[in-house]
Design a protein around this motif. Structure first.
Motif, PDB file in Angstrom:
ATOM      1  N   ASP A 551     -19.525  43.804 -39.926  1.00  0.00           N
ATOM      2  CA  ASP A 551     -19.770  44.122 -41.331  1.00  0.00           C
ATOM      3  C   ASP A 551     -18.712  43.494 -42.230  1.00  0.00           C
ATOM      4  O   ASP A 551     -19.010  42.934 -43.303  1.00  0.00           O
ATOM      5  CB  ASP A 551     -19.783  45.636 -41.527  1.00  0.00           C
ATOM      6  CG  ASP A 551     -20.986  46.279 -40.856  1.00  0.00           C
ATOM      7  OD1 ASP A 551     -21.947  45.552 -40.536  1.00  0.00           O
ATOM      8  OD2 ASP A 551     -20.950  47.508 -40.640  1.00  0.00           O
ATOM      9  N   ALA A 552     -17.460  43.579 -41.778  1.00  0.00           N
ATOM     10  CA  ALA A 552     -16.376  43.002 -42.588  1.00  0.00           C
ATOM     11  C   ALA A 552     -16.513  41.492 -42.674  1.00  0.00           C
ATOM     12  O   ALA A 552     -16.284  40.877 -43.734  1.00  0.00           O
ATOM     13  CB  ALA A 552     -15.028  43.379 -41.970  1.00  0.00           C
ATOM     14  N   ALA A 554     -19.308  39.781 -42.459  1.00  0.00           N
ATOM     15  CA  ALA A 554     -20.456  39.449 -43.310  1.00  0.00           C
ATOM     16  C   ALA A 554     -20.105  39.549 -44.798  1.00  0.00           C
ATOM     17  O   ALA A 554     -20.524  38.727 -45.620  1.00  0.00           O
ATOM     18  CB  ALA A 554     -21.616  40.382 -42.978  1.00  0.00           C
ATOM     19  N   GLU A 555     -19.318  40.547 -45.142  1.00  0.00           N
ATOM     20  CA  GLU A 555     -18.934  40.720 -46.542  1.00  0.00           C
ATOM     21  C   GLU A 555     -18.022  39.589 -47.025  1.00  0.00           C
ATOM     22  O   GLU A 555     -18.077  39.168 -48.174  1.00  0.00           O
ATOM     23  CB  GLU A 555     -18.245  42.065 -46.721  1.00  0.00           C
ATOM     24  CG  GLU A 555     -19.172  43.262 -46.560  1.00  0.00           C
ATOM     25  CD  GLU A 555     -18.425  44.562 -46.698  1.00  0.00           C
ATOM     26  OE1 GLU A 555     -17.211  44.509 -46.953  1.00  0.00           O
ATOM     27  OE2 GLU A 555     -19.050  45.639 -46.521  1.00  0.00           O
ATOM     28  N   SER A 556     -17.184  39.090 -46.125  1.00  0.00           N
ATOM     29  CA  SER A 556     -16.237  38.043 -46.524  1.00  0.00           C
ATOM     30  C   SER A 556     -16.793  36.642 -46.334  1.00  0.00           C
ATOM     31  O   SER A 556     -16.136  35.655 -46.689  1.00  0.00           O
ATOM     32  CB  SER A 556     -14.939  38.180 -45.720  1.00  0.00           C
ATOM     33  OG  SER A 556     -15.202  38.048 -44.337  1.00  0.00           O
ATOM     34  N   GLY A 557     -17.983  36.530 -45.748  1.00  0.00           N
ATOM     35  CA  GLY A 557     -18.587  35.218 -45.533  1.00  0.00           C
ATOM     36  C   GLY A 557     -18.012  34.473 -44.365  1.00  0.00           C
ATOM     37  O   GLY A 557     -18.261  33.268 -44.210  1.00  0.00           O
ATOM     38  N   VAL A 558     -17.261  35.128 -43.501  1.00  0.00           N
ATOM     39  CA  VAL A 558     -16.669  34.481 -42.328  1.00  0.00           C
ATOM     40  C   VAL A 558     -17.596  34.707 -41.148  1.00  0.00           C
ATOM     41  O   VAL A 558     -18.069  35.831 -40.913  1.00  0.00           O
ATOM     42  CB  VAL A 558     -15.267  35.056 -42.025  1.00  0.00           C
ATOM     43  CG1 VAL A 558     -14.706  34.431 -40.756  1.00  0.00           C
ATOM     44  CG2 VAL A 558     -14.345  34.811 -43.211  1.00  0.00           C
ATOM     45  N   GLU A 559     -17.843  33.622 -40.409  1.00  0.00           N
ATOM     46  CA  GLU A 559     -18.731  33.730 -39.253  1.00  0.00           C
ATOM     47  C   GLU A 559     -17.901  34.007 -37.999  1.00  0.00           C
ATOM     48  O   GLU A 559     -16.937  33.294 -37.706  1.00  0.00           O
ATOM     49  CB  GLU A 559     -19.500  32.423 -39.078  1.00  0.00           C
ATOM     50  CG  GLU A 559     -20.498  32.499 -37.908  1.00  0.00           C
ATOM     51  CD  GLU A 559     -21.286  31.205 -37.754  1.00  0.00           C
ATOM     52  OE1 GLU A 559     -22.075  31.123 -36.810  1.00  0.00           O
ATOM     53  OE2 GLU A 559     -21.077  30.300 -38.587  1.00  0.00           O
ATOM     54  N   LEU A 560     -18.261  35.078 -37.311  1.00  0.00           N
ATOM     55  CA  LEU A 560     -17.559  35.420 -36.053  1.00  0.00           C
ATOM     56  C   LEU A 560     -18.066  34.548 -34.925  1.00  0.00           C
ATOM     57  O   LEU A 560     -19.269  34.354 -34.760  1.00  0.00           O
ATOM     58  CB  LEU A 560     -17.791  36.888 -35.698  1.00  0.00           C
ATOM     59  CG  LEU A 560     -17.005  37.929 -36.501  1.00  0.00           C
ATOM     60  CD1 LEU A 560     -17.446  39.310 -36.091  1.00  0.00           C
ATOM     61  CD2 LEU A 560     -15.518  37.756 -36.304  1.00  0.00           C
ATOM     62  N   LEU A 561     -17.155  33.945 -34.180  1.00  0.00           N
ATOM     63  CA  LEU A 561     -17.538  33.175 -32.994  1.00  0.00           C
ATOM     64  C   LEU A 561     -17.946  34.119 -31.877  1.00  0.00           C
ATOM     65  O   LEU A 561     -17.451  35.239 -31.772  1.00  0.00           O
ATOM     66  CB  LEU A 561     -16.385  32.295 -32.528  1.00  0.00           C
ATOM     67  CG  LEU A 561     -15.946  31.202 -33.519  1.00  0.00           C
ATOM     68  CD1 LEU A 561     -14.755  30.467 -32.974  1.00  0.00           C
ATOM     69  CD2 LEU A 561     -17.091  30.237 -33.798  1.00  0.00           C
ATOM     70  N   VAL A 562     -18.807  33.613 -31.019  1.00  0.00           N
ATOM     71  CA  VAL A 562     -19.292  34.465 -29.928  1.00  0.00           C
ATOM     72  C   VAL A 562     -18.163  34.902 -29.023  1.00  0.00           C
ATOM     73  O   VAL A 562     -18.081  36.020 -28.572  1.00  0.00           O
ATOM     74  CB  VAL A 562     -20.369  33.714 -29.112  1.00  0.00           C
ATOM     75  CG1 VAL A 562     -20.799  34.546 -27.905  1.00  0.00           C
ATOM     76  CG2 VAL A 562     -21.557  33.410 -29.999  1.00  0.00           C
ATOM     77  N   GLY A 563     -17.211  33.991 -28.732  1.00  0.00           N
ATOM     78  CA  GLY A 563     -16.125  34.321 -27.803  1.00  0.00           C
ATOM     79  C   GLY A 563     -14.902  34.891 -28.481  1.00  0.00           C
ATOM     80  O   GLY A 563     -13.872  35.001 -27.867  1.00  0.00           O
ATOM     81  N   GLU A 564     -14.994  35.215 -29.777  1.00  0.00           N
ATOM     82  CA  GLU A 564     -13.818  35.689 -30.501  1.00  0.00           C
ATOM     83  C   GLU A 564     -13.437  37.096 -30.065  1.00  0.00           C
ATOM     84  O   GLU A 564     -14.301  37.943 -29.831  1.00  0.00           O
ATOM     85  CB  GLU A 564     -14.104  35.690 -31.998  1.00  0.00           C
ATOM     86  CG  GLU A 564     -12.873  36.046 -32.838  1.00  0.00           C
ATOM     87  CD  GLU A 564     -13.144  35.884 -34.329  1.00  0.00           C
ATOM     88  OE1 GLU A 564     -12.326  36.345 -35.111  1.00  0.00           O
ATOM     89  OE2 GLU A 564     -14.182  35.298 -34.667  1.00  0.00           O
ATOM     90  N   ASP A 565     -12.155  37.297 -29.929  1.00  0.00           N
ATOM     91  CA  ASP A 565     -11.646  38.594 -29.510  1.00  0.00           C
ATOM     92  C   ASP A 565     -11.792  39.566 -30.666  1.00  0.00           C
ATOM     93  O   ASP A 565     -11.213  39.358 -31.732  1.00  0.00           O
ATOM     94  CB  ASP A 565     -10.165  38.453 -29.104  1.00  0.00           C
ATOM     95  CG  ASP A 565      -9.621  39.756 -28.564  1.00  0.00           C
ATOM     96  OD1 ASP A 565     -10.371  40.741 -28.540  1.00  0.00           O
ATOM     97  OD2 ASP A 565      -8.437  39.770 -28.170  1.00  0.00           O
TER      98      ASP A 565
END
Length: 597
Positions: A551-552, A554-565
């Protein structure tokens, strides 16, 4: 080893019983092997009418009379095998083995006398070395008779009882026991076992192979009838299965658990009979009372109040009410005084009891709960007795037992003395703490004078010596834990500590009762349930954290990588690790390797 032979008369020229027998000089027999140390005795010939039965002849009740076959043989050929005898205090010769042969010759002589025929003597091995030696005489008599098919359990029990009553050192009793094939405990138990009577002794002793200790236990609870026999049979069967594939010393845990319960049942039965007799003597009727039936006419006096609203006393009710009675509480085995028809006699329920009148459908539930509580309390108290018996054996191992306590026992000792436990210091604040220790140490309860430097168990410490002192510490811990932590409420509300203690005892060789297994099972089930809830809570927390991060992002427009911790690590995976497998295969060709060179 020596023997003396005193005339072997010709059958046709035997003397009358009132004539003095002629004797010859003793003749020395061949020396025995070096390992043979017992005496044979002097071989003599005596008229059977001149002999008496020794007081310590083993066979007394069953099969003492010769059968027809033996009588016929003796009538034709005389007694061929010498009987055993020894001198009596009055100078006579008393038979301690061979009683049936002696009686057969007596019968043959009576018949010969009627027919005017000569009377026969019988060969007698006279053991003069046994004069006054009653225990050895009795043992030889038992050996003689138990090796014959006609020997009965009743006579064996009587013989062992006589042996147990003779004053002798424990080592001498053990030596006699080895010769007879019985443990000292069996010899001591024979008198109690004989109370079963011939039928039960032969049925369980000969047919089923029960030991005299087991027979004595059965005799102890025989008043309970067939139920006791059935339960002990089942316990013996379970012990047999448990010991079938077990190496080392056989255990009798199921038997001990069953006997503990049966002894409590027997004590309850006796107490109930005594109560009933006291109430009958006082002219107080005994009635049945249904605890769960609040609409019952019968009510305990504790449920009633006087017209003035005061508590109804036993004395006042007995004087004023003709329906004064009592019932016997099944749980605590005590008399509870009641009114047989409280409403008809103008009594009133206390406000608390009036508010507890249940609907009809709740009666069965209350009845079942009451029954469960009574049975649970009885089972737990019986298991407590069995645990006490096991702890006594564990703490007093004897010569053949372990010389040291186990590591698990040391852990319990250190937990009690160095851990943060409340039950150990509370136990020593009790005025009865010495009683529990004395019982486990198999000693008398020490008398205290009140001195601060008093050492109540100094005699036990001295007797045990250095190697046995750890067992005294274990006795302290066991007495404390059993008193403070294993009370009647434990089976209803099991604790981790109680389950741990029972698991420790089971590891030491104790056979758990069903109620004790239930305590461990309930604690383990609660522990597993708690662990499952903890795992579920951790998974839910992790899922909530992942959702919050998404959610955070998405609000900031940052895309989470699949392997991100999700916990904050931003290191991306090496792109080379995500190359297609065919590219990796191409890089390994010989041409690429040569270009790289």
């Amino acid at each position: 080893m020596s023997a003396t032979m005193i005339e072997n008369p010709d059958v046709d020229q035997e003397q009358e019983p009132d004539q003095k027998a002629q004797t010859t000089e003793p003749q020395a027999l061949a020396e025995a092997d070096e390992g043979l140390t017992h005496a044979i005795g002097d071989l003599e010939w005596h008229f059977p009418e001149k002999l008496v039965l020794d007081e310590y002849n083993h066979r007394k009740k069953i099969d003492t009379e010769p059968d027809a076959t033996l009588k016929a043989s003796v009538r034709e050929s005389g007694v061929q095998e010498p009987v055993g005898a020894r001198p009596q205090a009055d100078g006579k010769i008393g038979i301690f083995k061979g009683q049936r042969r002696w009686k057969a010759q007596l019968a043959a002589n009576r018949e010969a006398k009627r027919k005017g025929l000569p009377l026969r003597k019988i060969p007698v091995l006279v053991r003069r070395d046994l004069a006054g030696v009653d225990d050895e005489t009795l043992v030889l008599s038992i050996i003689e008779n138990t090796q014959r098919t006609q020997a009965s359990q009743v006579d064996v029990a009587d013989g062992l009882t006589q042996l147990a009553l003779l004053e002798m050192p424990a080592s001498q009793l053990a030596r006699h026991g080895r010769r007879l094939g019985y443990q000292p405990a069996e010899i001591k138990a024979a008198q109690q076992a004989s109370l079963l009577g011939p039928g039960k002794l032969d049925e369980y002793g000969q047919s089923y192979g029960w030991s005299f200790v087991e027979l004595a236990d059965l005799a102890e609870v025989s008043e309970l009838g067939w139920d006791a026999e059935r339960d002990l049979k089942e316990a013996r069967r379970k012990d047999g299965l448990a010991n079938r594939d077990k190496k080392g010393t056989a255990t009798s845990g199921h038997w001990e658990q069953t006997m503990a319960r049966l002894r409590l049942d027997l004590a309850d039965l006796h107490k109930r009979k005594e109560l009933r007799a006291e109430l009958d003597a006082a002219g107080i009727p005994v009635v049945r009372y249904s605890y769960w039936d609040k609409a019952n006419k019968v009510r305990p006096l504790s449920h009633l109040v006087t017209p003035a609203g005061k508590k109804m006393t036993t004395k006042a009710h007995a004087e004023l009410c003709t329906d004064h009675a009592a019932y016997i509480d099944d749980d605590k085995i005590r008399a509870v005084y009641v009114c047989r028809d409280w409403a008809a006699n103008g009594h009133s329920l206390s406000p608390e009891q009036a508010a507890q009148l249940p609907p009809e459908e709740d009666k069965e539930v209350a009845r079942a709960e009451r029954r469960r509580v009574i049975e649970g309390n009885k089972a737990w108290r019986a298991a407590r007795e069995a645990r006490q018996g096991f702890l006594i054996k564990l703490i007093n191992p004897g010569k053949g037992g372990p010389k040291e306590i186990s590591d698990a026992a040391w852990s319990w000792i250190m937990l009690a003395m160095a851990g943060n436990t409340y039950w150990f210091p509370r136990f020593y604040g009790s005025s009865k703490h010495l009683e529990g220790m004395a019982k486990l140490l198999k000693t008398e309860v020490p008398k205290q004078t009140g001195r601060r430097d008093e050492e109540p168990f100094a005699h036990v410490v001295k007797r045990r010596g250095r190697p046995g002192r750890a067992f005294i510490l274990l006795a302290q811990v066991a007495a404390a834990f059993e008193r403070e932590q294993m009370h009647d409420m434990v089976w209803k509300s099991p604790t981790d500590a109680a389950a741990g203690w029972l698991e420790f005892l089971a590891a030491e060789g104790y056979t758990l009762a069903a109620c004790e297994q239930a305590v461990i099972g309930e604690v383990n089930a609660k522990r597993e349930e708690a662990e499952a809830k903890a795992r579920q809570s951790a998974e839910e927390a992790e899922q909530e954290l992942d959702a919050a991060l998404r959610d955070a992002a998405a609000e900031s427009g940052v895309e989470l990588l699949v392997g991100e911790d999700p916990e904050g690590g931003n290191d991306q995976a090496d792109p080379a690790e995500h190359e297609p497998e065919e590219n990796a295969a191409e890089a390994d060709t010989p041409e690429d390797m040569s270009l790289a060179a």
